[in-house]
Design an enzyme around this catalytic site. Structure first.
Site, PDB file in Angstrom:
ATOM      1  N   ASN A 107     -10.667  -2.737  -6.116  1.00  0.00           N
ATOM      2  CA  ASN A 107      -9.909  -1.712  -6.846  1.00  0.00           C
ATOM      3  C   ASN A 107     -10.540  -1.304  -8.168  1.00  0.00           C
ATOM      4  OD1 ASN A 107      -6.603  -2.865  -5.756  1.00  0.00           O
ATOM      5  ND2 ASN A 107      -7.980  -1.343  -4.862  1.00  0.00           N
ATOM      6  N   ASP A 114       0.821  -1.205   0.000  1.00  0.00           N
ATOM      7  CA  ASP A 114       0.000   0.000   0.000  1.00  0.00           C
ATOM      8  C   ASP A 114       0.858   1.260   0.000  1.00  0.00           C
ATOM      9  OD1 ASP A 114      -2.395   1.377  -0.003  1.00  0.00           O
ATOM     10  OD2 ASP A 114      -2.639   1.310   2.174  1.00  0.00           O
TER      11      ASP A 114
END
Length: 243
Positions: free
Chosen positions: A69, A21
């Site tokens: 996503n 991330d």
């Protein structure tokens, strides 16, 4: 539960899973588009994979693209899919020559045919390798994985291949995407976020977690080594008490 050498205090993790991330924030902090950060993050994967043998890491699983996503902008999603294709084309020879076996987990139905063909080819090209097992979670979600596994299990029950009374917590893992992999010993999330984000929900029930502030493109092999040492200082009891 009998103790395994890898679970004793002092032993490093055999299987490390990483939620990579912070790529977008890393790029934005430099006044660059988010995709610039994703490209930097892809380069970081190579360094981490190369560091694994020296740290005793046999299995590395990285979270590349989640089922959630798709909510990102069309430009970013398209750019990520292009990056995945380019990465596979560029890295196949190196991964194969360096003894890295690559697998992909996740639902491939929504991915384009060119990408899935490249994924299939990379898996076949590296299937004989055994130095490090690199698993890439692509269009992956833990809940989605369990739902798909349950459907396969239910079909086997309906077809008479499996009795309902034989379904237990040891049965379901045989239907998961990760059925040939050991559960992760250590799960790392970069970028300062402290949540699991639907990653390996079943498999990480007894994993150790490290939530660190480093953005993924800044993550180094030295930091991975430190986290592995921290892991080795922990005593993993799996619900039991010391004897």
């Amino acid at each position: 539960m009998p103790k395994d050498p890898q679970t004793e205090a002092g032993a490093g993790p055999r299987h490390v899973a990483i939620i990579m991330d912070g790529n977008g924030r890393w790029a934005q902090a430099r006044g660059r588009p988010r995709l610039f950060g994703h490209h930097a993050g892809a380069r970081r994967v190579r360094e981490v994979v190369e560091a694994c043998p020296g740290l005793g890491i046999k299995y590395l699983t990285v979270f590349a693209f989640s089922t959630e996503n798709w909510k990102r902008t069309q430009v970013e999603v398209a750019g990520l899919m292009s990056l995945f294709r380019r990465y596979i084309i560029k890295e196949t020879k190196t991964l194969s020559q360096n003894g890295i076996r690559v697998r992909f987990i996740g639902d491939r139905v929504r991915l384009d045919a060119k990408l899935t063909d490249l994924m299939d080819t990379l898996e076949v090209e590296t299937e004989g390798n055994d130095l490090v097992h690199l698993t890439v979670a692509l269009n992956y979600g833990g809940r989605d994985e369990v739902a798909r596994a349950t459907k396969r299990l239910a079909r086997d029950v309906a077809d008479g291949h499996l009795r309902p009374e034989d379904v237990n917590e040891e049965t379901l893992p045989k239907y998961l995407d990760t059925r040939v992999l050991p559960d992760p010993d250590l799960v790392i999330r970069t970028s300062g976020e402290a949540r699991v984000s639907n990653f390996l929900l079943w498999q990480s029930a007894y994993s150790e977690y490290e939530f660190i502030d480093t953005l993924w493109p800044d993550f180094t092999a030295a930091e991975l080594e430190l986290l592995c040492r921290n892991y080795g200082a922990r005593e993993r009891r799996f619900g039991a008490v010391p004897v």
